[in-house]
Design a protein around this motif. Structure first.
Motif, PDB file in Angstrom:
ATOM      1  N   SER A   7     -90.679  -8.928  25.508  1.00 47.58           N
ATOM      2  CA  SER A   7     -90.973 -10.323  24.946  1.00 47.58           C
ATOM      3  C   SER A   7     -92.079 -10.193  23.808  1.00 47.58           C
ATOM      4  O   SER A   7     -91.776 -10.725  22.639  1.00 47.58           O
ATOM      5  N   LEU A   8     -92.897  -9.635  24.165  1.00 53.08           N
ATOM      6  CA  LEU A   8     -94.069  -9.407  22.966  1.00 53.08           C
ATOM      7  C   LEU A   8     -93.949  -8.743  21.833  1.00 53.08           C
ATOM      8  O   LEU A   8     -94.162  -9.020  20.781  1.00 53.08           O
ATOM      9  N   SER A   9     -93.014  -7.558  22.322  1.00 52.86           N
ATOM     10  CA  SER A   9     -92.619  -6.858  21.032  1.00 52.86           C
ATOM     11  C   SER A   9     -91.557  -7.637  20.162  1.00 52.86           C
ATOM     12  O   SER A   9     -91.730  -7.259  19.122  1.00 52.86           O
ATOM     13  N   GLU A  15     -92.555 -12.437  14.082  1.00 51.27           N
ATOM     14  CA  GLU A  15     -93.515 -12.759  13.196  1.00 51.27           C
ATOM     15  C   GLU A  15     -93.752 -11.849  11.938  1.00 51.27           C
ATOM     16  O   GLU A  15     -93.898 -12.584  10.926  1.00 51.27           O
ATOM     17  N   LEU A  16     -93.391 -10.414  12.133  1.00 48.60           N
ATOM     18  CA  LEU A  16     -93.470  -9.849  10.760  1.00 48.60           C
ATOM     19  C   LEU A  16     -92.160 -10.319   9.954  1.00 48.60           C
ATOM     20  O   LEU A  16     -92.499 -10.122   8.543  1.00 48.60           O
ATOM     21  N   VAL A  17     -91.145 -10.380  10.357  1.00 43.59           N
ATOM     22  CA  VAL A  17     -89.946 -10.565   9.569  1.00 43.59           C
ATOM     23  C   VAL A  17     -90.181 -12.118   8.947  1.00 43.59           C
ATOM     24  O   VAL A  17     -90.056 -12.101   7.772  1.00 43.59           O
ATOM     25  N   LEU A  35     -90.507  -1.214  -0.301  1.00 48.67           N
ATOM     26  CA  LEU A  35     -91.307  -1.343   0.947  1.00 48.67           C
ATOM     27  C   LEU A  35     -91.720  -0.170   1.729  1.00 48.67           C
ATOM     28  O   LEU A  35     -90.857   0.083   2.449  1.00 48.67           O
ATOM     29  N   LYS A  36     -92.740   0.203   1.581  1.00 45.89           N
ATOM     30  CA  LYS A  36     -93.171   1.657   2.184  1.00 45.89           C
ATOM     31  C   LYS A  36     -93.780   1.103   3.617  1.00 45.89           C
ATOM     32  O   LYS A  36     -94.523   0.115   3.697  1.00 45.89           O
ATOM     33  N   GLN A  37     -93.165   2.038   4.388  1.00 44.59           N
ATOM     34  CA  GLN A  37     -93.388   1.612   5.973  1.00 44.59           C
ATOM     35  C   GLN A  37     -95.013   1.798   6.071  1.00 44.59           C
ATOM     36  O   GLN A  37     -95.418   0.846   6.737  1.00 44.59           O
ATOM     37  N   ILE A  38     -95.596   2.694   5.788  1.00 41.61           N
ATOM     38  CA  ILE A  38     -97.038   2.773   5.994  1.00 41.61           C
ATOM     39  C   ILE A  38     -97.800   1.693   5.240  1.00 41.61           C
ATOM     40  O   ILE A  38     -98.699   1.343   6.009  1.00 41.61           O
ATOM     41  N   PHE A  49     -93.075   1.021  15.083  1.00 40.90           N
ATOM     42  CA  PHE A  49     -91.844   0.385  15.759  1.00 40.90           C
ATOM     43  C   PHE A  49     -91.514  -1.160  15.205  1.00 40.90           C
ATOM     44  O   PHE A  49     -90.298  -1.349  14.837  1.00 40.90           O
ATOM     45  N   THR A  50     -92.622  -1.754  15.248  1.00 38.38           N
ATOM     46  CA  THR A  50     -92.459  -3.175  14.613  1.00 38.38           C
ATOM     47  C   THR A  50     -92.035  -3.325  13.475  1.00 38.38           C
ATOM     48  O   THR A  50     -91.265  -4.078  12.765  1.00 38.38           O
ATOM     49  N   VAL A  51     -92.670  -2.349  12.378  1.00 39.92           N
ATOM     50  CA  VAL A  51     -92.175  -2.313  11.004  1.00 39.92           C
ATOM     51  C   VAL A  51     -90.551  -1.999  10.719  1.00 39.92           C
ATOM     52  O   VAL A  51     -89.899  -2.396  10.097  1.00 39.92           O
ATOM     53  N   ARG A  52     -90.276  -0.594  11.492  1.00 33.96           N
ATOM     54  CA  ARG A  52     -89.053  -0.347  11.353  1.00 33.96           C
ATOM     55  C   ARG A  52     -88.099  -1.510  11.882  1.00 33.96           C
ATOM     56  O   ARG A  52     -86.875  -1.546  11.268  1.00 33.96           O
ATOM     57  N   SER A  53     -88.439  -2.061  13.013  1.00 35.17           N
ATOM     58  CA  SER A  53     -87.246  -3.363  13.474  1.00 35.17           C
ATOM     59  C   SER A  53     -87.456  -4.431  12.536  1.00 35.17           C
ATOM     60  O   SER A  53     -86.196  -4.999  12.126  1.00 35.17           O
ATOM     61  N   ALA A  54     -88.328  -4.663  11.970  1.00 32.70           N
ATOM     62  CA  ALA A  54     -88.258  -5.882  11.141  1.00 32.70           C
ATOM     63  C   ALA A  54     -87.763  -5.652   9.707  1.00 32.70           C
ATOM     64  O   ALA A  54     -86.853  -6.449   9.443  1.00 32.70           O
ATOM     65  N   LEU A  55     -88.025  -4.328   9.249  1.00 31.10           N
ATOM     66  CA  LEU A  55     -87.219  -3.768   7.827  1.00 31.10           C
ATOM     67  C   LEU A  55     -85.621  -3.903   8.261  1.00 31.10           C
ATOM     68  O   LEU A  55     -84.933  -4.187   7.224  1.00 31.10           O
ATOM     69  N   SER A  56     -85.337  -3.261   9.437  1.00 33.89           N
ATOM     70  CA  SER A  56     -83.900  -3.274   9.886  1.00 33.89           C
ATOM     71  C   SER A  56     -83.515  -4.594   9.797  1.00 33.89           C
ATOM     72  O   SER A  56     -82.174  -5.050   9.243  1.00 33.89           O
TER      73      SER A  56
END
Length: 218
Positions: A7-9, A15-17, A35-38, A49-56
């Motif tokens: 749930s927190l993840s 929130e990032l989206v 948008l570079k992941q780093i 993980f949060t960045v990859r999920s949000a970008l996807s």
């Protein structure tokens, strides 16, 4: 992963989206920009993980384009797509105008007038990032008064999708000044409960971006 951890993840991803959508809408990230992941990890202090999920998710929703072996970049709409987005917004916002007038109250008028004046101040200071943020806040406040969260989210999404390609029209000082006056005129139309005037202003305001294109502004 426990249900609490998941749930927190999920919350961190959403929130990032939301933050990235706002960054796109306010011009922090321009159409076509990578948008570079780093960079996203460092800018928003989140994990990979949060960045990859949000970008996807943003890619799935059309805000980003994915190029294999290169990454993600902000979607750059064609002129025809930009016109279609504007037409959709106009249909929705003009239809919602009657509800906005019916639900408007004194605090709402004061808030909108304050934002309209702040936009004008940002224009005079030539503070473009602030202009974009205040413009976004003005329209969000306006549409919140239709008292329909689904409609408000729909308009927000259309604005977030289309605003990047509107920037070309916004580069003209005359267009910026006219937009600033539009905001003040919309507040007056709300105060007077003048639906016809308000709908006309919505049409004019949403189509200001066309002035950046000679083929559309004639």
């Amino acid at each position: 992963m426990s249900n609490t951890g998941k749930s927190l993840s999920d919350q961190a991803v959403q929130e990032l989206v939301a933050k990235l959508k706002q960054a796109i809408a306010t011009g922090t990230y321009q159409p076509g920009e990578w948008l570079k992941q780093i960079d996203v990890e460092r800018s928003y202090n989140v994990n990979r993980f949060t960045v990859r999920s949000a970008l996807s998710e943003l890619h799935s929703n059309g805000f980003l384009q994915h190029v294999p072996y290169k990454g993600y970049r902000v979607t750059e709409h064609s002129l025809q797509e930009r016109i279609a987005i504007t037409e959709a917004r106009e249909l929705i916002e003009c239809a919602a105008a009657a509800r906005v007038i019916a639900n408007m109250d004194s605090p709402g008028l004061q808030r909108l007038e304050s934002l309209a004046l702040e936009f004008r101040d940002a224009l005079n200071a030539e503070d473009r990032p602030r202009m974009m943020k205040v413009n976004f806040a003005f329209h969000r406040c306006f549409n919140d008064y239709c008292r329909n969260p689904h409609l408000s989210r729909m308009v927000d999404e259309l604005r977030e999708r289309g605003v990047g390609n509107a920037n070309r029209g916004w580069t003209k000082r005359s267009t910026q000044e006219a937009s600033a006056q539009d905001h003040l005129d919309m507040v007056e139309a709300l105060r007077d409960k003048n639906l016809v005037r308000l709908q006309a202003l919505i049409h004019i305001h949403l189509n200001r971006w066309r002035q950046g294109y000679d083929s559309l502004s004639s």
